[in-house]
Design an enzyme around this catalytic site. Sequence first.
Site, short mmCIF file in Angstrom:
data_model
loop_
_atom_site.label_atom_id
_atom_site.label_comp_id
_atom_site.label_asym_id
_atom_site.label_seq_id
_atom_site.Cartn_x
_atom_site.Cartn_y
_atom_site.Cartn_z
N LYS A 93 12.96 30.77 29.19
CA LYS A 93 13.29 31.30 30.52
C LYS A 93 12.62 30.52 31.64
O LYS A 93 13.12 30.50 32.76
CB LYS A 93 12.87 32.78 30.60
N ARG A 94 11.52 29.86 31.34
CA ARG A 94 10.85 29.11 32.42
C ARG A 94 11.68 27.91 32.87
O ARG A 94 11.45 27.36 33.94
CB ARG A 94 9.46 28.66 31.98
#
Length: 469
Positions: free
Chosen positions: A239-240
């Site tokens: 997700k980063r």
Amino acid sequence: MPSVRVRFAPSPTGYLHIGGVRTALFNWLFARHHGGIFILRIEDTDRSRSTEEAIQVIEEGMRWLGLNWDEGPHRQTDRLDFYRQHADRLFREGKAYWCDCSPEQLEARRAEALRKGMTPKYDGRCRDRRLPPGPHHALRFKAPQTGQTTVEDLVKGTVVFDNTQLDDLIVVRADGFPTYNFCVVLDDADMKITHVIRGDDHLNNTPRQMLLYRAFGYTPPKFAHLSMILGPDKTRLSKRHGATSVLAYREMGYLPEALVNYLSRLSWSSGDQEIFSLQELVEKFSLEVVGKSAAVFNPDKLLWLNAHYIHTGDPDRLIVLLKPFLTLEGSITEGQRLDEAWLKKIVLALKERSRTLVEMAQSAAHFFKEEAEIDPKAKEKFLKPIIRPLFEKLIERLELLSSFETGAIEKIFQELIASAGIKLGDLAQPVRVALTGRTVSPGIYEVMELLGKERTLARLKKAADMLGS
């Protein structure tokens, strides 16, 4: 029976991840290329993490991408009796045994093995105790303790595993539920899967599964393990790095064909070609040219592809896809009746400069509002008192137009800039800001025609009043 039968078998413990979609796509393309069968199977035996909502999300994401399945969705929780029968068979044939080691004991032994620099695997202490089934007992497969297990992988090549490194894996947990490695072997054998195409995070499970195939007398399928997908910084995609859920891309205004095209190119290629129709992908796809090295996810490349599909897309289809985004933007209400011909003109005007449906909806917003919301910086730069006389002359001449079309509007602009001795941008850019509130838009004549005579004049008059004398 078709010569090829493949499956996509996600666990419904969260959203449908980009990596899972790539796996589903490669299975789907392989099946379609060979005229085979593509099966959807939901591996939901992890009761603590599996949810009905996640199952619905998986199916919705697959449908959005057009990855239709031929059989299923099969749910493992509907096949528990089938697994129990095979577990009983393993035990009866002396190929499995019951173990009463507690999780705490197992963890303590694991920590001790790590401390001594040993492989942290089950030490087999219940192997010869001949325990009966009972509360809190798990069933373990009696794996061979010598020799090697060889996997002939269609992507990785020959991979050899030393059996001494494999422990007696649990096939039925203490709560009575079967485990992943046990179920997947029985399902693949029962569903006559010919090729298992999956992520290489499953490669270490493969020797254990091959031993189970042999224990039951089943012929293993052919295996193809796909490389991991990395983020731009070469670490595992997460997700980063941005959105990793397939439906998040739908919400961001991406077209399914862009995502399918992009994911097909992660570890697979066909010469230097970048853009493929779905039919081309089906015709050209082959496991022989799937790469071994990790693929790097490039959001900019995906955005470029999405822009291509919007620029070349059928405007009638884009209208349908755009409407939900216009609703979210507040430009229209759900179910509102619209002038489809007018909306098509807006789409045609915007699609060449839109990279996503979200961008298109934002650019279209000023066509639906009664008044333009003017950006303060644009106002400061372009809406200055010196331009008011030209605005007044423009308003005067536009009011006389009987046909409010681009040709007639352009003629007025050309006459005004010629008489004032200025460039087109000196007038067009302040008009653009007055009408749209922005410094970027389609051609100014096109914008004015789409806004219509009444709203164009109203916005110009309001801007002229705001400019003062």
